[in-house]
Write a protein that holds these residues in place. Structure first.
Motif, short mmCIF file in Angstrom:
data_model
loop_
_atom_site.label_atom_id
_atom_site.label_comp_id
_atom_site.label_asym_id
_atom_site.label_seq_id
_atom_site.Cartn_x
_atom_site.Cartn_y
_atom_site.Cartn_z
N GLY A 50 33.56 69.99 -2.19
CA GLY A 50 34.49 70.01 -1.04
C GLY A 50 34.16 70.91 -0.19
O GLY A 50 33.46 71.93 -0.23
N MET A 51 34.80 70.85 1.05
CA MET A 51 34.58 71.78 2.24
C MET A 51 35.67 72.13 2.97
O MET A 51 36.95 71.31 2.89
CB MET A 51 33.68 71.28 3.10
CG MET A 51 32.25 70.72 2.90
SD MET A 51 31.26 69.99 4.06
CE MET A 51 32.15 68.31 4.05
N ALA A 52 36.07 73.40 3.51
CA ALA A 52 37.48 73.58 3.90
C ALA A 52 37.13 74.65 5.19
O ALA A 52 36.10 75.36 4.98
CB ALA A 52 38.36 74.48 2.99
N LEU A 53 37.87 74.46 6.17
CA LEU A 53 37.46 75.32 7.36
C LEU A 53 38.40 76.69 7.30
O LEU A 53 37.59 77.79 7.43
CB LEU A 53 38.34 74.61 8.60
CG LEU A 53 38.06 75.03 9.97
CD1 LEU A 53 36.80 75.44 10.30
CD2 LEU A 53 38.88 74.51 11.06
N GLU A 95 37.78 72.18 15.54
CA GLU A 95 37.20 73.15 14.89
C GLU A 95 36.56 72.74 13.52
O GLU A 95 35.60 73.28 13.23
CB GLU A 95 38.39 74.30 14.61
CG GLU A 95 38.90 74.83 15.84
CD GLU A 95 37.74 75.54 16.47
OE1 GLU A 95 37.24 76.67 16.11
OE2 GLU A 95 37.57 75.19 17.88
N LEU A 96 37.09 71.79 12.99
CA LEU A 96 36.55 71.09 11.79
C LEU A 96 35.17 70.57 12.16
O LEU A 96 34.10 70.83 11.43
CB LEU A 96 37.29 69.90 11.08
CG LEU A 96 38.59 70.50 10.53
CD1 LEU A 96 39.42 69.16 10.23
CD2 LEU A 96 38.19 70.81 9.07
N LEU A 97 34.78 69.94 13.36
CA LEU A 97 33.59 69.45 13.68
C LEU A 97 32.57 70.47 13.97
O LEU A 97 31.53 70.34 13.89
CB LEU A 97 33.82 68.35 14.68
CG LEU A 97 34.61 67.15 14.23
CD1 LEU A 97 34.86 66.23 15.61
CD2 LEU A 97 33.55 66.30 13.55
N LEU A 151 45.75 61.81 10.86
CA LEU A 151 45.43 62.12 12.32
C LEU A 151 44.01 62.88 12.19
O LEU A 151 43.28 62.98 13.18
CB LEU A 151 46.34 63.22 12.86
CG LEU A 151 47.72 62.48 13.29
CD1 LEU A 151 48.66 63.47 13.94
CD2 LEU A 151 47.48 61.24 14.11
N LEU A 152 43.91 63.92 11.20
CA LEU A 152 42.65 64.53 11.13
C LEU A 152 41.47 63.68 11.05
O LEU A 152 40.25 63.70 11.60
CB LEU A 152 42.72 65.43 9.92
CG LEU A 152 43.72 66.53 9.96
CD1 LEU A 152 43.81 67.60 8.71
CD2 LEU A 152 43.64 67.69 11.09
N SER A 163 36.52 60.77 12.61
CA SER A 163 36.07 59.38 12.66
C SER A 163 35.38 59.11 13.95
O SER A 163 34.31 58.55 14.38
CB SER A 163 37.00 58.26 12.27
OG SER A 163 36.22 56.98 12.40
N LYS A 164 36.27 59.37 14.98
CA LYS A 164 35.89 58.92 16.24
C LYS A 164 34.58 59.74 16.88
O LYS A 164 33.63 59.38 17.87
CB LYS A 164 37.21 59.32 17.17
CG LYS A 164 38.12 58.21 17.32
CD LYS A 164 39.38 58.78 18.38
CE LYS A 164 40.50 57.88 18.23
NZ LYS A 164 41.60 58.25 18.95
N SER A 165 34.57 61.02 16.36
CA SER A 165 33.30 61.59 16.66
C SER A 165 32.05 61.39 15.95
O SER A 165 31.08 61.22 16.66
CB SER A 165 33.67 63.30 16.44
OG SER A 165 32.41 63.99 16.94
N VAL A 166 31.98 61.21 14.74
CA VAL A 166 31.00 61.03 13.82
C VAL A 166 30.45 59.54 13.55
O VAL A 166 29.52 59.28 13.07
CB VAL A 166 31.09 61.98 12.53
CG1 VAL A 166 31.05 63.26 12.69
CG2 VAL A 166 31.99 61.29 11.68
N GLY A 167 31.52 58.54 13.77
CA GLY A 167 31.38 57.26 13.48
C GLY A 167 31.45 56.77 12.25
O GLY A 167 31.12 55.67 11.73
#
Length: 229
Positions: free
Chosen positions: A64-67, A96-98, A133-134, A139-143
């Motif tokens: 896992g990853m977390a910000l 910020e996640l991206l 929402l996250l 999804s919109k950014s990385v496809g």
């Protein structure tokens, strides 16, 4: 249209085109190394490889990853996001996640993103699923496509924050299930998306269901996470 409010201080953002006040931009504590190799919690010692939770129990997810560290400031922001309908906060959260994990998400290359589901009664009460929402923004950014209802919350559970570790696991036993609409569609690699990871009970309950239906690899990305020591 109402002006956006800062996800850190709650005031109206100036200048208006920003998502966060200039003075609040670096308020939340971004998790850096050393961090747990399994769940991504921050660690105190460089020589540590795993956090306390990951050394004493086996989880069903791969990694896992977390910000951000889930401290009082992050807690307040997420509470306002979820319980006071500050949906616009998700734009800053996703940004910020991206900023920190875009390349890692692409490298992991999940087939789909799956937001941790809410029970239908809670979804109706709140009006939206914060994890969706996250996931949608990512999804919109990385496809990578989002499948919003791949998992369903099959029964209502108690609030996790009021329970100890054992009670949390028991509370979530049988709480999640595969949506029957997808019973014939099995993905090899899935990334779960959620807003808060504390002991890992929720993510792990989802991961257990995914393994049972044939998913080979399960990762997660969380907006915030508790400390690992």
């Amino acid at each position: 249209m109402y002006p956006s409010r800062c996800p850190v201080c709650g005031n109206i953002v100036t200048p208006r085109q920003q998502m966060v006040c200039m003075g609040c931009a670096n308020t939340f504590h971004v998790i850096k190394n050393p961090k747990c190799l399994k769940c991504g919690k921050p660690l105190e010692q460089e020589e540590q490889e795993y956090c306390f939770d990951c050394t004493r129990q086996t989880f069903h997810f791969n990694r896992g990853m977390a910000l951000w560290v889930y401290d009082e400031k992050v807690k307040k922001s997420i509470a306002n996001f979820k319980f006071h309908n500050r949906r616009e906060y998700s734009k800053y959260y996703v940004q910020e996640l991206l900023n920190y994990y875009r390349e890692e998400i692409i490298k992991t290359a999940p087939d789909i993103l799956v937001p941790v589901p809410l029970h239908k009664s809670k979804l109706k009460e709140r009006g939206f699923n914060q994890a969706y929402l996250l996931a949608q923004g990512i999804s919109k950014s990385v496809g990578i496509p989002v499948v919003e209802n791949y998992l369903i919350r099959s029964h209502k559970t108690k609030a996790q924050k009021r329970l100890d570790n054992r009670e949390r696991a028991n509370n979530l036993h049988g709480a999640f299930a595969l949506n029957s609409s997808y019973s014939e569609i099995i993905f090899n690699k899935i990334m779960l998306i959620d807003d808060i990871y504390t002991t890992g009970s929720t993510i792990d309950a989802c991961a257990e269901v995914l393994l049972q239906v044939g998913v080979k690899e399960i990762y997660f990305l969380s907006l915030s996470i508790g400390r690992g020591f």
